[in-house]
Design a protein around this motif. Sequence first.
Motif, mmCIF file in Angstrom:
data_model
loop_
_atom_site.group_PDB
_atom_site.id
_atom_site.type_symbol
_atom_site.label_atom_id
_atom_site.label_comp_id
_atom_site.label_asym_id
_atom_site.label_seq_id
_atom_site.Cartn_x
_atom_site.Cartn_y
_atom_site.Cartn_z
ATOM 1 N N MET A 2 8.543 -3.927 1.140
ATOM 2 C CA MET A 2 7.877 -5.033 0.322
ATOM 3 C C MET A 2 6.738 -5.575 1.283
ATOM 4 S SD MET A 2 7.979 -6.570 -1.894
ATOM 5 C CE MET A 2 7.886 -7.932 -3.386
ATOM 6 N N GLN A 3 7.448 -4.689 2.753
ATOM 7 C CA GLN A 3 5.974 -5.822 3.287
ATOM 8 C C GLN A 3 4.548 -4.914 3.129
ATOM 9 O OE1 GLN A 3 7.526 -5.877 7.351
ATOM 10 N NE2 GLN A 3 8.493 -8.347 7.260
ATOM 11 N N ARG A 4 5.069 -3.149 3.470
ATOM 12 C CA ARG A 4 3.670 -2.190 2.937
ATOM 13 C C ARG A 4 3.282 -2.726 1.761
ATOM 14 N NH1 ARG A 4 5.393 3.174 5.431
ATOM 15 N NH2 ARG A 4 6.003 2.695 7.196
ATOM 16 N N GLN A 5 3.870 -3.123 0.756
ATOM 17 C CA GLN A 5 3.138 -3.246 -0.334
ATOM 18 C C GLN A 5 2.204 -4.884 -0.243
ATOM 19 O OE1 GLN A 5 5.764 -3.359 -3.501
ATOM 20 N NE2 GLN A 5 5.647 -0.753 -3.903
ATOM 21 N N VAL A 6 2.740 -5.810 0.835
ATOM 22 C CA VAL A 6 2.186 -6.998 0.365
ATOM 23 C C VAL A 6 0.981 -6.501 1.021
ATOM 24 C CG1 VAL A 6 2.281 -9.063 1.853
ATOM 25 C CG2 VAL A 6 4.389 -8.272 -0.349
ATOM 26 N N ILE A 7 1.119 -6.139 2.841
ATOM 27 C CA ILE A 7 -0.318 -6.037 3.248
ATOM 28 C C ILE A 7 -1.025 -4.796 2.609
ATOM 29 C CG2 ILE A 7 -1.130 -4.568 4.897
ATOM 30 C CD1 ILE A 7 1.957 -5.448 6.702
#
Length: 150
Positions: A2-7
Amino acid sequence: MMQRQVIKLIIFAVFAGAMWLMKNPAGDSGGAPTPVSGARGTIVMPNGSARETWGRPETLDDHFARHGGDFHAKDAEDYAAQAHAFLERAKASGLPAKRTGDGELRIYDPASGAFAAYNANGTTKTFFKPGSPGYFDRQEGERVDLRAGR
């Protein structure tokens, strides 16, 4: 995950914003009306800076220094915006006006005592309160009805 998508989303947003800024530099309204906040509220300018409505921009600061206080203008931009708004209000309400042979338009508001002269192309020449009740009557030009042009 999820963090990768936000980044990725943040990077995309920054990139898209940078691309937009490159196409629309600061101060470029893209032809959209520009609001100018002043002593009389917000005046919407037709395109860009109120300075563009002043016939000879190099004289605006001097006119503001001499007459800006008549209209409680906060700066030269506000003063020019008020002069432009005065012309628009005169056209809508039919304030007393005269046109000279070379196309200069002179407008007077008996209620406020404001007087303005505009070049034939519609740019402002001067805007002030003369303090003399007969000032407008002494101006050359033929009386015109500004509402007739609508």
